[in-house]
Design a protein around this motif. Structure first.
Motif, short mmCIF file in Angstrom:
data_model
loop_
_atom_site.label_atom_id
_atom_site.label_comp_id
_atom_site.label_asym_id
_atom_site.label_seq_id
_atom_site.Cartn_x
_atom_site.Cartn_y
_atom_site.Cartn_z
N GLN A 503 42.38 -6.59 56.42
CA GLN A 503 43.64 -6.14 57.00
C GLN A 503 43.84 -6.76 58.38
OE1 GLN A 503 45.43 -4.89 54.32
NE2 GLN A 503 46.32 -3.79 56.00
N ARG A 504 45.09 -7.20 58.66
CA ARG A 504 45.37 -7.71 59.99
C ARG A 504 45.37 -6.59 61.01
NH1 ARG A 504 49.63 -11.43 56.91
NH2 ARG A 504 48.04 -12.78 56.03
N ASP A 505 45.59 -5.38 60.58
CA ASP A 505 45.47 -4.22 61.45
C ASP A 505 44.90 -3.09 60.62
OD1 ASP A 505 47.66 -2.61 63.86
OD2 ASP A 505 45.62 -2.20 63.27
N VAL A 506 43.75 -2.58 61.02
CA VAL A 506 43.07 -1.59 60.19
C VAL A 506 43.73 -0.23 60.26
CG1 VAL A 506 41.40 -0.82 61.92
CG2 VAL A 506 40.75 -0.83 59.50
N PRO A 508 46.95 0.98 60.07
CA PRO A 508 47.84 1.38 58.96
C PRO A 508 47.11 1.52 57.63
CG PRO A 508 48.83 -0.40 60.24
CD PRO A 508 47.40 -0.28 60.68
N ARG A 509 45.99 0.83 57.47
CA ARG A 509 45.24 0.88 56.22
C ARG A 509 44.56 2.24 56.04
NH1 ARG A 509 45.28 -2.20 51.58
NH2 ARG A 509 43.24 -2.34 50.62
N LEU A 510 44.27 2.91 57.15
CA LEU A 510 43.53 4.16 57.09
C LEU A 510 44.50 5.31 56.80
CD1 LEU A 510 41.06 3.49 60.01
CD2 LEU A 510 40.50 3.60 57.57
N ARG A 511 44.87 5.41 55.54
CA ARG A 511 45.84 6.42 55.09
C ARG A 511 45.39 6.92 53.72
NH1 ARG A 511 51.15 7.68 55.84
NH2 ARG A 511 51.35 6.08 57.44
N SER A 512 45.49 8.23 53.52
CA SER A 512 45.17 8.81 52.22
C SER A 512 46.08 10.02 52.02
CB SER A 512 43.70 9.25 52.16
OG SER A 512 43.41 9.87 50.94
N GLY A 513 47.00 9.89 51.08
CA GLY A 513 47.95 10.98 50.85
C GLY A 513 48.79 11.20 52.09
N SER A 514 48.86 12.45 52.54
CA SER A 514 49.65 12.78 53.72
C SER A 514 48.85 12.61 55.00
CB SER A 514 50.14 14.23 53.63
OG SER A 514 49.03 15.12 53.58
N ARG A 515 47.60 12.18 54.90
CA ARG A 515 46.74 12.03 56.07
C ARG A 515 46.65 10.56 56.47
NH1 ARG A 515 44.15 16.58 58.34
NH2 ARG A 515 42.23 15.38 58.53
N SER A 516 46.78 10.30 57.75
CA SER A 516 46.61 8.94 58.23
C SER A 516 46.17 8.96 59.68
CB SER A 516 47.89 8.13 58.08
OG SER A 516 48.80 8.39 59.12
N VAL A 517 45.41 7.96 60.06
CA VAL A 517 44.97 7.85 61.44
C VAL A 517 46.17 7.62 62.35
CG1 VAL A 517 43.66 6.39 63.04
CG2 VAL A 517 42.64 7.08 60.87
N ASP A 588 38.44 1.89 69.93
CA ASP A 588 38.96 0.68 69.28
C ASP A 588 40.25 0.94 68.49
OD1 ASP A 588 36.91 -0.78 70.33
OD2 ASP A 588 35.73 -0.86 68.50
N LEU A 589 40.28 2.03 67.73
CA LEU A 589 41.47 2.31 66.92
C LEU A 589 42.65 2.73 67.79
CD1 LEU A 589 39.95 4.21 63.85
CD2 LEU A 589 40.48 1.78 64.08
N LEU A 590 42.38 3.46 68.88
CA LEU A 590 43.46 3.83 69.78
C LEU A 590 44.00 2.61 70.52
CD1 LEU A 590 42.54 7.28 71.37
CD2 LEU A 590 44.70 6.65 70.29
N ARG A 591 43.11 1.66 70.85
CA ARG A 591 43.59 0.43 71.48
C ARG A 591 44.53 -0.32 70.53
NH1 ARG A 591 41.45 -2.76 75.45
NH2 ARG A 591 39.45 -1.68 75.34
N ALA A 592 44.14 -0.40 69.26
CA ALA A 592 45.01 -1.08 68.30
C ALA A 592 46.35 -0.36 68.18
CB ALA A 592 44.31 -1.14 66.93
#
Length: 942
Positions: A503-506, A508-517, A588-592
């Motif tokens: 993924q060019r950006d991880v 948005p990929r971290l999503r499952s159902g109604s839950r996402s980072v 790292d994820l918050l920086r992205a």
């Protein structure tokens, strides 16, 4: 309208003509047909068909075998009808499908008519259309068809089918047919127990049928399953359905007097304790030190005169609720009278945070106070709550507290009580509370968590894949659980890691159902005031690993005191972390996420201005320090007095400490009027530039130890800020001093930097001589790395001068040396240079091959800036090779980094992505101008 042939993919793949079923051949022939039908009337490339059947490991004969399958299909259709049904076009194949011939198209038509009927209020008609759509299904889509394409699309079609079933059931509920759909909903829920929308519909149907207890049981079972399987609570809609049922059923147990059986509205010593904690997460992992700390705080003590209060804060997704519930269960024996839990909805999507007034009503009902006995006044409610627990040993969990909630009103007063509060904001005003900030899991604990999830889901894993996957998830429990929810026997951890790393950006990929980072971060971000949002954006766009108050002031264009206030507000909101007394850093994820918001919200001039101000701050601080600590240097005296933000130091040692701390922050892009340069200094390089030590008090004019290193750093900073004339003067003076002190390695390093400055200043003919001297110096010193880097730069200067043969010899030698050194970074930058050279020489195939190899090497090296530059060139080469789709892929991968750097090339790439038209001469010229710069770290001796 129907055609001569009917095609079916909503079940086993098939085709039927006027004489009956058409024989398609074996499973792989059916797989080819399936891939073509999903892309009906569009060309599917031969390579895409190969990937569809064999995936990442096709056999050597895959292409020839694929053509055989296509030929079989073509013959089968020719025997059933006239005309060309399957034709070859543009390196692939296209199947012609007329309206009404493909069952999926007919399904879509019925669904569209059903939705139009719903919108118009014709509900009975909508049910008919949805039923007609569902009758087209003949079992599982693509049943018996092999290959990754079939598996992926089968899942997608099954999801579509289920979504339409839910739409039809929603219409049935609107029509009042709730009793008629209960059996169907129960069957669907058995097949999809984690699908919250089905559970919500079943609860509605049961509730409207007068079966409130069964509806509540559905919620309980679903919640327990979600917590056990995914470690998450039910979503907003399901919780709201639960609340609606509760309002009718009023299931909250009222406490009773054991002797009389009468209800009592106040706490009674004779009443059995309340067990109100949610279930603990079955695979809770880590947090041993934090658990031990709270356990120790809650150790019974006769001297205690007030309750134990622990305020747990941390960033979104760090696992505060799971931790609090886990600890609460472990402490339950110490608080036998009651364990009470309440979710205050401080950061719950779709729900307003509970205020103290509403929360006290829930808490009082939980301990048995009748609704009619609860006072209207908030303070009186708080007094009744404290009275209820005054003599009790009770544990209270106040979960998900939002900012601004007066939690003091919710605290019991009895010394036998304990309270755990969780929230994203630090509760600094809560006197007497023990503050505990949860960080992401350690890599070891994060790995253990994902290992347990993988084992529970029957997914294969290995240590390397586990470690890399949790690193990509930033060791954040929410991210790990969302990623782990995708695991199965057919999707092992190795495949999951590949998906995340591709993924060019991880985020948005971290999503499952109604839950996402991203959604979890958005709740904290959305509540920031405008000035704090701007600080969040610009701090996220800074490429250094962390910042202090001075760097933040430069980025924000404000004073250090104001910048510190902005940064502290982000710390309080758990959007940035304080690593020590002076420095702050992002997860790292918050920086992205911050960079995504910054790219979307801040203009390119504003982003560039922030980065330029940081570089100006570095130059000003370095200049002022040099003037102060080396007053005997006549050349230093001529340095202009710095204007703007400058950091002062108590002494030389503090200055050197600052240089060591800030070395990796020097990673911004600087622009000149003619070109863009990406300059960075690595940790090892900067340590070489400045080493701890005191400047001696030698005679005026004497070169002092460390002086040449500081001049080299200052000249480099001047170069980055576009002050090429100042940089040339500073670097030449530094070389003179090196010759006096015999610092030959330093002189070689400065020669290389000077060569870069000369290229940037538009005098590549002067740079050739300087780079040549650098090559000779490195070779004499036995510095193979330095020789290779200098040869590559010399080749770049020859290329700018159109001296192609000389450039080719230098770059070829540089590539050979880098390969001997096994330097993936050196290979990558040299191959990029070679690709540009081949393009100038009119050798496009070799250019394309060089750029392809460069991208592979630079991905391995981890240098995102060099990778972005190579990807831009690869995009041009791909487009020139008549492969616009691959050109798009390359440019889209490069664009985020270019945007973060506020690089003008980002606008050029965006334009090409919009147009994807044949390359024009102006485009080529722009790339050549850009490629004249050596986008790489400053070369220094090892």
């Amino acid at each position: 309208m129907g055609g001569a042939v009917r095609f079916g993919i909503l079940g086993p793949v098939g085709a039927w003509g006027t004489l009956g079923r058409i024989e398609l051949g074996g499973p792989r022939s059916q797989a080819v047909l399936a891939a073509l039908l999903v892309n009906a009337n569009r060309v599917v490339g031969l390579g895409s068909l190969v990937d569809a059947i064999w995936g990442e490991e096709p056999p050597p004969t895959a292409v020839d075998t694929m053509r055989t399958y296509v030929s079989r299909l073509r013959r089968a259709f020719a025997a059933a009808e006239r005309g060309d049904r399957l034709v070859s076009e543009a390196g692939g194949y296209r199947i012609r499908v007329d309206p009404g011939e493909l069952d999926l198209d007919v399904f879509d038509d019925h669904v569209a008519l059903g939705r139009e009927a719903v919108a118009a209020g014709r509900l009975a008609e909508a049910v008919v259309e949805f039923d007609s759509a569902m009758k087209l299904w003949r079992g599982s889509p693509f049943a018996g068809v092999p290959g990754p394409f079939a598996r992926t699309n089968a899942d997608a079609l099954a999801e579509t089918r289920l979504a339409v079933q839910e739409e039809r059931l929603a219409v049935e509920l609107e029509l009042g047919n709730h009793a008629d759909v209960i059996a169907e909903l129960q069957r669907l829920r058995t097949s999809h127990p984690l699908r919250e929308s089905l559970c919500e519909q079943l609860m509605v149907a049961l509730d409207r049928s007068g079966r409130q207890a069964a509806a509540l049981d559905v919620f309980r079972q679903t919640r327990e399953l979600l917590v056990a399987e995914l470690g998450v609570e039910p979503g907003t809609r399901l919780r709201q359905a639960h609340r609606r049922v509760l309002e009718q059923a009023d299931p909250v147990p009222r406490l009773q007097d054991e002797a009389t059986g009468d209800e009592v509205g106040a706490w009674s010593p004779r009443t059995a304790g309340l067990r109100g904690l949610p279930p603990a997460v079955a695979d809770f992992t880590g947090r041993q030190a934090e658990t031990s700390l709270i356990t120790e705080l809650c150790t019974p003590s006769a001297d205690r005169t007030s309750p134990v209060v622990v305020a747990v804060d941390g960033m979104a997704g760090v696992g505060k609720t799971a931790f609090a519930v886990h600890v609460a269960h472990s402490l339950a024996d110490r608080y036998p009278d009651a364990q009470v839990y309440i979710d205050l909805y401080g950061h719950t999507p779709g729900l307003q945070p509970r205020d103290a007034h509403d929360a006290l009503h829930v808490l009082l009902r939980a301990v048995g106070v009748p609704a009619e006995a609860i006072p209207e006044n908030t303070e009186t409610r708080a007094m009744l709550w404290r009275d209820a627990l005054a003599e009790r040993r009770a544990l209270v969990v106040l979960d998900n507290v939002g900012d601004g909630v007066r939690v003091e009103s919710l605290l019991p007063a009895g010394p036998g009580c304990a309270v755990m509060i969780t929230g994203r904001h630090r509760l600094l005003d809560l006197d007497g509370a023990h503050q505990l900030t949860l960080d992401p899991l350690s890599p070891a604990d994060a790995g253990r968590l994902l290992t347990r999830i993988a084992a529970a889901r029957g997914a294969e894993s290995d240590r390397a894949a586990i470690a890399e996957t949790v690193r990509l998830c930033g060791e954040l429990p929410l991210a790990i659980r969302i990623a782990g929810a995708r695991l199965s026997r057919s999707l092992p951890v190795t495949a999951l890691r590949r998906r995340l790393s591709d993924q060019r950006d991880v985020v948005p990929r971290l999503r499952s159902g109604s839950r996402s980072v991203a959604a979890a971060f958005a709740l904290s971000y959305g509540r920031l005031p405008p000035d704090s949002k701007r600080a969040f954006h610009l701090l996220g766009l800074h490429l250094g690993p962390d910042v202090d108050r001075f760097e933040a002031a430069a980025l924000l264009g404000t004073s250090p005191d104001d910048a510190e206030r902005h940064v502290e507000s982000l710390v309080d909101a758990s959007l940035i972390q304080q690593v020590n007394a002076e420095r702050y850093q992002f997860h790292d994820l918050l920086r992205a996420y911050a960079r995504d918001q910054g790219l979307a919200s801040e203009s390119q001039p504003d982003r560039k201005g922030a980065q330029s101000r940081v570089l100006e701050y570095y130059v000003n601080t370095m200049t002022a320090a040099y003037r102060r600590f080396f007053p005997g240097d006549r050349d230093g005296i001529r340095l202009a007095t710095p204007k703007g933000l400058v950091r002062d130091f108590s002494g030389y040692e503090e200055f050197v400490d600052w240089s060591h701390v800030d070395q990796t922050s020097l990673s911004l892009a600087s622009s000149t009027d003619t070109a863009t340069h990406h300059g960075r200094v690595s940790l090892e390089d900067w340590v070489q530039l400045l080493r701890p030590g005191r400047p001696p008090t030698g005679q005026s004019g004497t070169v002092q130890p460390g002086q040449t290193r500081i001049l080299h750093a200052l000249g480099t900073l001047q170069y980055w800020t576009g002050r090429c004339e100042d940089a040339k003067r500073t670097l030449r003076h530094a070389m003179t001093q090196c010759r006096e002190t015999g610092e030959h390695r330093r002189e070689s390093a400065i020669l290389h930097t000077l060569g870069e400055v000369l290229v940037a200043a538009g005098t590549p003919e002067d740079a050739v001589g300087v780079f040549r001297r650098c090559v000779e110096s490195s070779r004499a010193l036995g510095d193979t790395w330095g020789e290779a880097v200098a040869l590559n730069s010399l080749g770049g200067a020859h290329r700018v001068l159109a001296e192609h043969e000389a450039a080719l010899g230098c770059c070829t030698d540089a590539l050979r040396l880098h390969r001997e050194l096994r330097s993936s970074w050196g290979e990558g930058v040299t191959l990029t240079n070679l690709g540009r050279l081949y393009r100038c020489m009119g050798r496009p195939e070799e250019a394309l091959a060089a750029f392809d190899e460069a991208v592979v090497s630079l991905r391995e090296s981890g240098d995102q800036l060099e990778l972005a530059a190579a990807l831009v060139d690869l995009g041009y080469a791909r487009r020139a090779d008549d492969d616009p789709e691959q050109a798009r892929n390359a440019w889209e991968e490069a664009l985020p980094v270019l945007g973060i750097l506020a690089d003008p090339m980002a606008d050029v790439v965006r334009g090409h992505l919009r147009e994807l038209s044949p390359m024009s001469e102006p485009d080529r010229g722009q790339v050549r101008d850009r490629s004249g710069q050596q986008a790489r770290p400053v070369f220094l001796p090892k």
